[in-house]
Design an enzyme around this catalytic site. Structure first.
Site, PDB file in Angstrom:
ATOM      1  CE  LYS A   1      -2.440   1.726   3.923  1.00  0.00           C
ATOM      2  NZ  LYS A   1      -2.739   3.261   3.926  1.00  0.00           N
TER       3      LYS A   1
ATOM      4  CG  ASP B   1      -4.775   4.927   1.469  1.00  0.00           C
ATOM      5  OD1 ASP B   1      -5.772   5.256   1.041  1.00  0.00           O
ATOM      6  OD2 ASP B   1      -4.332   4.905   2.851  1.00  0.00           O
TER       7      ASP B   1
ATOM      8  CE  LYS C   1      -7.658   6.929   3.864  1.00  0.00           C
ATOM      9  NZ  LYS C   1      -6.437   6.241   3.676  1.00  0.00           N
TER      10      LYS C   1
HETATM   11  O1  C5P Z   1       0.969   0.338  11.453  1.00  0.00           O
HETATM   12  P1  C5P Z   1      -0.970  -0.162  11.037  1.00  0.00           P
HETATM   13  O2  C5P Z   1      -0.470  -1.204  11.355  1.00  0.00           O
HETATM   14  O3  C5P Z   1      -1.573   0.586  12.027  1.00  0.00           O
HETATM   15  O4  C5P Z   1      -0.599   0.459  10.009  1.00  0.00           O
HETATM   16  C1  C5P Z   1      -2.357   0.441   9.115  1.00  0.00           C
HETATM   17  C2  C5P Z   1      -2.427   1.080   8.067  1.00  0.00           C
HETATM   18  O5  C5P Z   1      -3.819   1.065   7.265  1.00  0.00           O
HETATM   19  C3  C5P Z   1      -1.632   3.115   8.282  1.00  0.00           C
HETATM   20  O6  C5P Z   1      -1.042   2.629   6.766  1.00  0.00           O
HETATM   21  C4  C5P Z   1      -2.988   3.086   8.474  1.00  0.00           C
HETATM   22  O7  C5P Z   1      -3.220   4.836   7.335  1.00  0.00           O
HETATM   23  C5  C5P Z   1      -3.903   2.451   7.339  1.00  0.00           C
HETATM   24  N1  C5P Z   1      -5.680   2.829   7.656  1.00  0.00           N
HETATM   25  C6  C5P Z   1      -6.191   2.289   9.357  1.00  0.00           C
HETATM   26  N2  C5P Z   1      -7.384   2.767   9.649  1.00  0.00           N
HETATM   27  C7  C5P Z   1      -7.898   2.943   8.403  1.00  0.00           C
HETATM   28  C8  C5P Z   1      -7.982   3.330   7.135  1.00  0.00           C
HETATM   29  C9  C5P Z   1      -6.544   3.383   6.751  1.00  0.00           C
HETATM   30  O8  C5P Z   1      -5.248   2.237  10.085  1.00  0.00           O
HETATM   31  N3  C5P Z   1      -9.203   2.829   8.950  1.00  0.00           N
END
Ligand code: C5P
Length: 232
Positions: free
Chosen positions: A32, A59, A61
């Site tokens: 991503k 991503d 958005k």
């Molecule tokens: O490090 P971590 O596993 O928390 O990363 C999760 C990823 O998913 C990050 O890139 C974050 O921006 C994204 N994300 C999220 N929650 C959302 C949408 C996207 O954690 N609702």
């Protein structure tokens, strides 16, 4: 459609990203690319990672008037990413325009999924700041329905909501779920988390995993553990 683990490459530069991806040697994980890396490095980072053989979820958005989103999506379709996204709050008309812009002359297009309510938006804030006076899970399911009606392929949601979304929108409506943590790992700033194995049981189609892999002492081993629990 295959279940897969998507690594959130939340790095600030191409150099840091390639230093990370080089660790995977022959393996080509689905990655991503978010706003930080895209705004730092531009479309070149997408082309370079694609050239290395990875699938890409871009991503960014998108959320603007339908005509602007349609034209922006048309540009993104040339980048040959595998998945991209927008905000469902932009309305069904905006999502329909996005599909139109994203579809290439040969009829193919990347998967398009919708962000419903950001997990950083609490029900309280949604009411006070956005003036939406409905329970947040009802709003999420309504946005999912709008995305399906507009012809999108799925939504980003918490793994806890994936089963409900499939129940309402069908098994082939894709759920992409962040908030995944190993049972023995750090939760960090995520609040509602689930292990890869639980996400599989509930029916997530793709899990987006960042720090449990990117900040691991051995990222390749962490990725493989994730795949074993979620896919294997
Ligand atoms: O490090 P971590 O596993 O928390 O990363 C999760 C990823 O998913 C990050 O890139 C974050 O921006 C994204 N994300 C999220 N929650 C959302 C949408 C996207 O954690 N609702």
């Amino acid at each position: 459609m295959g279940r897969d683990v998507i690594i959130a490459c939340d790095f600030a530069s191409a150099e840091k990203t390639f230093e990370f991806l080089d660790k995977f040697e022959g393996k080509k994980p689905f990655v991503k690319i978010g706003m930080e890396l895209f705004y730092a490095e531009g479309p070149a980072i997408v082309r370079e990672i694609k050239k290395r053989g990875h699938k890409i979820f871009l991503d960014l958005k998108l959320h603007d008037i339908p005509n602007t989103v349609k034209k922006a999506m048309s540009v993104l379709s040339h980048l040959d990413v595998d998945m991209t996204n927008l905000h469902a709050a932009g309305t069904v008309a905006m999502m329909e325009a996005a599909i139109e812009g994203l579809t290439r002359p040969d009829g193919t297009r990347p998967l398009l999924i919708a962000v419903t309510q950001l997990t950083s938006t609490s029900e309280e804030r949604m009411k006070s700041d956005l003036l939406i006076n409905e329970p947040i899970d009802k709003v999420v399911m309504h946005y999912a329905g709008c995305a399906k009606r507009a012809g999108l392929d799925g939504i980003v949601c918490s793994p806890l909501e994936a089963g409900k979304v499939h129940g309402a929108c069908g098994d082939d409506f894709i759920t992409v779920t962040p908030g995944v943590r190993f049972a023995d790992g750090d939760v960090g700033d995520q609040v509602r988390v689930m292990t890869p194995a639980e996400a599989k049981r509930i029916g997530s189609d793709y899990i987006v995993v960042g720090r449990p892999i990117t900040a691991a002492a051995d990222p390749v081993a962490a990725y493989e553990r994730c795949c074993a629990e979620f896919i294997g």
